[in-house]
Design an enzyme around this catalytic site. Structure first.
Site, mmCIF file in Angstrom:
data_model
loop_
_atom_site.group_PDB
_atom_site.id
_atom_site.type_symbol
_atom_site.label_atom_id
_atom_site.label_comp_id
_atom_site.label_asym_id
_atom_site.label_seq_id
_atom_site.Cartn_x
_atom_site.Cartn_y
_atom_site.Cartn_z
ATOM 1 N N TRP A 146 2.214 -11.831 -3.795
ATOM 2 C CA TRP A 146 2.641 -13.035 -4.108
ATOM 3 C C TRP A 146 3.979 -13.365 -3.470
ATOM 4 O O TRP A 146 4.268 -14.608 -3.646
ATOM 5 C CB TRP A 146 2.930 -13.044 -5.824
ATOM 6 C CG TRP A 146 3.625 -11.745 -6.210
ATOM 7 C CD1 TRP A 146 3.018 -11.029 -7.100
ATOM 8 C CD2 TRP A 146 5.030 -11.379 -6.197
ATOM 9 N NE1 TRP A 146 3.922 -9.963 -7.341
ATOM 10 C CE2 TRP A 146 4.924 -10.182 -6.778
ATOM 11 C CE3 TRP A 146 6.046 -11.946 -5.436
ATOM 12 C CZ2 TRP A 146 6.227 -9.600 -6.687
ATOM 13 C CZ3 TRP A 146 7.320 -11.250 -5.449
ATOM 14 C CH2 TRP A 146 7.498 -10.014 -6.332
ATOM 15 N N ASN A 147 4.540 -12.433 -2.438
ATOM 16 C CA ASN A 147 5.919 -12.709 -2.010
ATOM 17 C C ASN A 147 5.783 -13.727 -1.008
ATOM 18 O O ASN A 147 6.947 -14.780 -0.950
ATOM 19 C CB ASN A 147 6.632 -11.471 -1.549
ATOM 20 C CG ASN A 147 6.021 -10.556 -0.700
ATOM 21 O OD1 ASN A 147 4.660 -10.707 -0.627
ATOM 22 N ND2 ASN A 147 6.674 -9.946 -0.159
ATOM 23 N N LYS A 170 -8.256 -12.545 -0.932
ATOM 24 C CA LYS A 170 -8.166 -12.654 -2.452
ATOM 25 C C LYS A 170 -6.700 -12.788 -2.473
ATOM 26 O O LYS A 170 -6.034 -11.680 -2.333
ATOM 27 C CB LYS A 170 -8.738 -11.399 -2.903
ATOM 28 C CG LYS A 170 -8.544 -10.785 -4.217
ATOM 29 C CD LYS A 170 -8.168 -11.500 -5.500
ATOM 30 C CE LYS A 170 -7.569 -10.940 -6.413
ATOM 31 N NZ LYS A 170 -5.953 -11.221 -6.577
ATOM 32 N N PRO A 171 -6.299 -13.825 -2.860
ATOM 33 C CA PRO A 171 -4.690 -13.927 -3.055
ATOM 34 C C PRO A 171 -4.074 -13.239 -4.364
ATOM 35 O O PRO A 171 -4.929 -12.959 -5.300
ATOM 36 C CB PRO A 171 -4.608 -15.277 -3.026
ATOM 37 C CG PRO A 171 -5.651 -15.904 -3.643
ATOM 38 C CD PRO A 171 -6.913 -14.970 -3.345
ATOM 39 N N GLY A 219 0.472 -5.307 -0.531
ATOM 40 C CA GLY A 219 0.953 -5.127 -1.864
ATOM 41 C C GLY A 219 1.614 -3.906 -2.021
ATOM 42 O O GLY A 219 2.255 -3.095 -1.279
ATOM 43 N N SER A 220 1.566 -3.473 -3.446
ATOM 44 C CA SER A 220 2.215 -2.293 -3.705
ATOM 45 C C SER A 220 1.498 -1.059 -3.381
ATOM 46 O O SER A 220 0.384 -0.840 -3.009
ATOM 47 C CB SER A 220 2.282 -2.172 -5.334
ATOM 48 O OG SER A 220 0.962 -2.332 -5.945
ATOM 49 N N GLU A 241 -0.758 -2.255 3.955
ATOM 50 C CA GLU A 241 0.626 -2.735 4.358
ATOM 51 C C GLU A 241 1.496 -2.664 2.763
ATOM 52 O O GLU A 241 1.113 -3.493 2.082
ATOM 53 C CB GLU A 241 0.869 -3.954 4.812
ATOM 54 C CG GLU A 241 0.061 -4.196 6.187
ATOM 55 C CD GLU A 241 0.696 -3.513 7.296
ATOM 56 O OE1 GLU A 241 1.715 -3.009 7.254
ATOM 57 O OE2 GLU A 241 -0.048 -3.452 8.429
ATOM 58 N N LEU A 242 2.527 -1.634 2.600
ATOM 59 C CA LEU A 242 2.501 -1.437 1.271
ATOM 60 C C LEU A 242 4.293 -1.651 1.082
ATOM 61 O O LEU A 242 4.757 -2.131 1.756
ATOM 62 C CB LEU A 242 2.272 -0.020 0.804
ATOM 63 C CG LEU A 242 0.909 0.390 1.175
ATOM 64 C CD1 LEU A 242 0.344 1.645 0.882
ATOM 65 C CD2 LEU A 242 -0.039 -0.779 0.463
ATOM 66 N N CYS A 275 8.810 -7.074 1.802
ATOM 67 C CA CYS A 275 8.742 -5.611 1.766
ATOM 68 C C CYS A 275 9.939 -5.146 2.767
ATOM 69 O O CYS A 275 9.769 -3.863 2.461
ATOM 70 C CB CYS A 275 7.422 -5.523 2.410
ATOM 71 S SG CYS A 275 7.272 -6.260 3.980
HETATM 72 P P1 NAD Z 1 -0.121 -5.628 -6.097
HETATM 73 O O1 NAD Z 1 -0.254 -4.517 -5.600
HETATM 74 O O2 NAD Z 1 0.412 -5.670 -7.565
HETATM 75 O O3 NAD Z 1 -1.009 -6.822 -5.756
HETATM 76 C C1 NAD Z 1 -1.551 -7.028 -4.577
HETATM 77 C C2 NAD Z 1 -2.889 -7.733 -4.457
HETATM 78 O O4 NAD Z 1 -3.813 -6.684 -4.913
HETATM 79 C C3 NAD Z 1 -3.020 -8.939 -5.523
HETATM 80 O O5 NAD Z 1 -3.911 -9.785 -5.056
HETATM 81 C C4 NAD Z 1 -3.828 -8.212 -6.707
HETATM 82 O O6 NAD Z 1 -4.721 -9.064 -7.511
HETATM 83 C C5 NAD Z 1 -4.684 -7.152 -5.796
HETATM 84 N N1 NAD Z 1 -5.174 -6.112 -6.847
HETATM 85 C C6 NAD Z 1 -4.654 -5.541 -7.839
HETATM 86 N N2 NAD Z 1 -5.150 -4.451 -8.327
HETATM 87 C C7 NAD Z 1 -6.307 -4.290 -7.393
HETATM 88 C C8 NAD Z 1 -7.497 -3.307 -7.160
HETATM 89 N N3 NAD Z 1 -7.796 -2.308 -8.153
HETATM 90 N N4 NAD Z 1 -8.327 -3.724 -6.448
HETATM 91 C C9 NAD Z 1 -7.960 -4.577 -5.296
HETATM 92 N N5 NAD Z 1 -7.428 -5.484 -5.316
HETATM 93 C C10 NAD Z 1 -6.391 -5.152 -6.369
HETATM 94 O O7 NAD Z 1 1.334 -6.121 -5.409
HETATM 95 P P2 NAD Z 1 2.273 -7.219 -5.846
HETATM 96 O O8 NAD Z 1 3.206 -6.964 -6.869
HETATM 97 O O9 NAD Z 1 1.437 -8.829 -5.594
HETATM 98 O O10 NAD Z 1 3.297 -7.548 -4.320
HETATM 99 C C11 NAD Z 1 4.272 -6.918 -4.264
HETATM 100 C C12 NAD Z 1 4.319 -5.583 -3.421
HETATM 101 O O11 NAD Z 1 3.707 -6.048 -2.126
HETATM 102 C C13 NAD Z 1 5.631 -4.938 -2.909
HETATM 103 O O12 NAD Z 1 5.534 -3.520 -3.382
HETATM 104 C C14 NAD Z 1 5.901 -5.165 -1.681
HETATM 105 O O13 NAD Z 1 6.677 -4.229 -0.970
HETATM 106 C C15 NAD Z 1 4.437 -5.348 -1.210
HETATM 107 N N6 NAD Z 1 4.456 -5.943 0.172
HETATM 108 C C16 NAD Z 1 4.120 -5.120 1.310
HETATM 109 C C17 NAD Z 1 4.134 -6.118 2.641
HETATM 110 C C18 NAD Z 1 3.944 -5.223 3.788
HETATM 111 O O14 NAD Z 1 3.640 -5.630 4.798
HETATM 112 N N7 NAD Z 1 4.311 -3.821 4.006
HETATM 113 C C19 NAD Z 1 4.565 -7.359 2.689
HETATM 114 C C20 NAD Z 1 4.802 -8.070 1.454
HETATM 115 C C21 NAD Z 1 4.530 -7.272 0.288
#
Ligand code: NAD
Length: 519
Positions: A146-147, A170-171, A219-220, A241-242, A275
């Site tokens: 979401w960021n 899938k946002p 994501g995370s 990318e985490l 991130c």
């Molecule tokens: P998140 O991991 O909670 O969710 C990310 C996405 O994954 C969402 O679309 C969510 O619906 C989906 N998702 C959740 N569970 C899933 C599953 N089991 N299977 C498939 N998809 C699933 O992350 P967030 O809270 O939305 O974002 C914040 C995180 O993103 C932070 O940790 C941040 O550091 C990271 N981030 C990393 C980068 C990078 O390039 N390294 C860039 C931006 C954000």
């Protein structure tokens, strides 16, 4: 193929709210695994013709798409602001960065994806013409957080599309409207039906992983790990990318004014929800107090709010209440363990705003130094010297990126090479993200694989195909083929030995002296 599913496949809906003021700004359906499969099946069928267009024609579509993004900038930026609560200046960057990436890769797609002629490595293979062909993955699933709800899906999608893949976004369920708008634009320009979006929670994302041919996830770390396991079970490639816990190292010879300005921005950009945010700062003892005073002054001067009147706010809201609770907990933990707040330190009580904060007297036992904060807090740690700064910077499970602030370019480079992270910016923050020739990827638990990085940014979405074609007219059989015989085997063995041995004795030695040895 359609973004909206059949009504029978809709399980529920997601209401999207502005986190700064709670206003309802939109609603999207929650798609079931069956609906996701339908969309992927449609994309897979359309992708064949998309690949056949070739990079030049695909680039033509992407340039038309760039123009649509620019023509619709105001509405797109408003969507980003509405679902994130971020200031206009930050929302604008998201759209512009996608356009810049389109230009960079459209201008180079033909070169990056062209078939490579490979030189044979020896005389035995010299009879072949060798080619390495880049063939796209049919359907790439782009799962995003979401960021940066427009920039991240936008950048990953346009590169995968240029590579020749069909793309399914899938946002995040927190901010799905920007991605929906991106796909609407693709439809509006009349481009081939190879770009779609499915909305929902984790299970919808999991259904994407179960049906596409490659996953590009941001994501995370926890979700990324579970996606990598799921992708491994299907034996499909994934790039994850985490999270990060990026250190900044301020050396005694640094321009402290620039370091304070850069770290304030690098730490608080997007309300700290990047991130690559600066999440901990190590300062050499000799300049610690002066640096903290400067940083505190810069942070205190920042304006916070919803930017309803453009450019009246620098720091926006946190994306949701969960994020606010993490930040509150980390600050409380630091204070309980003896840290001091130099500026900020509290939620404002309005929406999800948390004051831009500098904390001093922190150490590695504290959550705000160990765990990802993803909020507007900058913890500062005094260190004896640069070696201690490097040791502590590397004392983290994360390894996304880092910044080094120093008056000496040579020192900056030297420190950079000792840091266990995927990118280092010397005397700057976030700068590597705007350099598309460089890879963006995390080490350790910050990721697997990388995005952008010149040719890699397109080739990562491709499978490499090796093709050999005879250079000369072919015989009816080859020396290596059936039937095996002593005479042919001996000839082959002698020729191979002659070629692979690197000294005269081994070139001519015959180890198969007896008939028994030859069996
Ligand atoms: P998140 O991991 O909670 O969710 C990310 C996405 O994954 C969402 O679309 C969510 O619906 C989906 N998702 C959740 N569970 C899933 C599953 N089991 N299977 C498939 N998809 C699933 O992350 P967030 O809270 O939305 O974002 C914040 C995180 O993103 C932070 O940790 C941040 O550091 C990271 N981030 C990393 C980068 C990078 O390039 N390294 C860039 C931006 C954000």
């Amino acid at each position: 193929m359609s973004v909206a599913p059949q009504s029978t496949q809709v399980q529920d809906a997601i209401d999207v709210r502005n986190p700064g003021n709670g206003t309802l700004v939109g609603s999207v359906p929650v798609l079931s695994p069956e609906a996701v499969l339908d969309v992927v099946t449609g994309l897979r069928a359309e992708q064949v013709a998309w690949e056949a267009l070739g990079p030049r024609q695909r680039a033509r579509w992407l340039r038309i798409y760039r123009d649509w993004l620019l023509d619709n900038e105001a509405a797109l930026v408003a969507t980003v602001q509405a679902e994130t609560g971020k200031p206009l200046a930050e929302a604008e960057l998201e759209v512009m960065l996608i356009c810049d990436v389109i230009n960079y890769y459209s201008d180079r797609a033909t070169k990056f994806l062209s078939t490579e002629r490979i030189r044979p490595h020896g005389i035995l293979t010299a009879v072949k013409v060798l080619r390495k062909v880049y063939r796209p993955q049919p359907v790439v699933g782009v799962i995003t957080p979401w960021n940066f709800p427009m920039m991240i899906p936008g950048v990953d999608s346009v590169t995968a599309l240029l590579a020749g893949a069909a793309v399914l976004i899938k946002p995040s369920e927190v901010t799905p409207l920007s991605a929906v708008a991106l796909v609407r634009g693709w439809r509006e320009i009349g481009a081939p039906d190879v770009f779609a979006c499915v909305t929902g929670f984790g299970p919808t994302g999991a259904a994407v992983v179960d049906t596409v041919d490659m996953v590009q996830f941001t994501g995370s770390t926890a979700t990324g790990r579970s996606i990598a396991v799921r992708a491994a079970q299907r034996l499909i490639p994934c790039c994850v990318e985490l999270g990060g816990k990026d250190p900044a190292l301020v050396l005694a010879d640094a321009n402290l004014e620039r370091a304070a300005n850069g770290i304030a921005w690098g730490g608080l950009l997007n309300a700290g929800q990047a991130c690559v945010s600066v999440e901990r700062v190590y300062v050499e003892a000799g300049v610690h107090d002066e640096f903290v005073a400067l940083l505190t002054e810069k942070v205190r001067a920042l304006r916070q709010g919803g930017d309803e009147q453009p450019f009246t706010a620098d720091v926006g809201a946190l994306a949701n209440d969960g994020q606010l609770q993490i930040v509150k907990r980390q600050v409380a933990d630091a204070l309980e363990r003896g840290a001091t707040v130099a500026v900020g330190g509290s939620a404002t009580g309005v929406g999800t705003y948390f004051e831009p904060t500098v904390i001093t007297g922190v150490d590695h036992s504290m959550e705000c130094v160990r765990d990802e904060s993803f909020g507007p807090i900058i913890p500062v740690i005094k260190v004896a010297d640069v070696d201690e700064a490097i040791r502590l910077a590397n004392d983290s499970e994360y390894g996304l990126s880092a910044t080094v602030w120093t008056g000496s370019r040579r020192r900056g480079l030297d420190v950079a090479r000792k840091l266990e992270v995927g990118a280092v910016n010397v005397n700057d923050a976030v700068a590597n993200l705007f350099c598309f020739g460089l890879p963006h990827g995390g080490w350790k638990t910050s990721g697997l694989g990388s995005r952008l990085g010149g040719a890699h940014g397109l080739r990562k979405y491709c499978r490499q195909q090796a093709i050999t074609v005879p250079r000369v007219p072919t015989l009816t059989s080859e020396l290596l083929w059936y039937p095996y015989s002593r005479k042919r085997a001996t000839t082959v063995a002698r020729v191979l030995r002659l070629l692979v041995a690197r000294n005269p004795r081994r070139r001519t030695t015959n180890n198969f002296k007896t008939e028994g040895d030859l069996k």
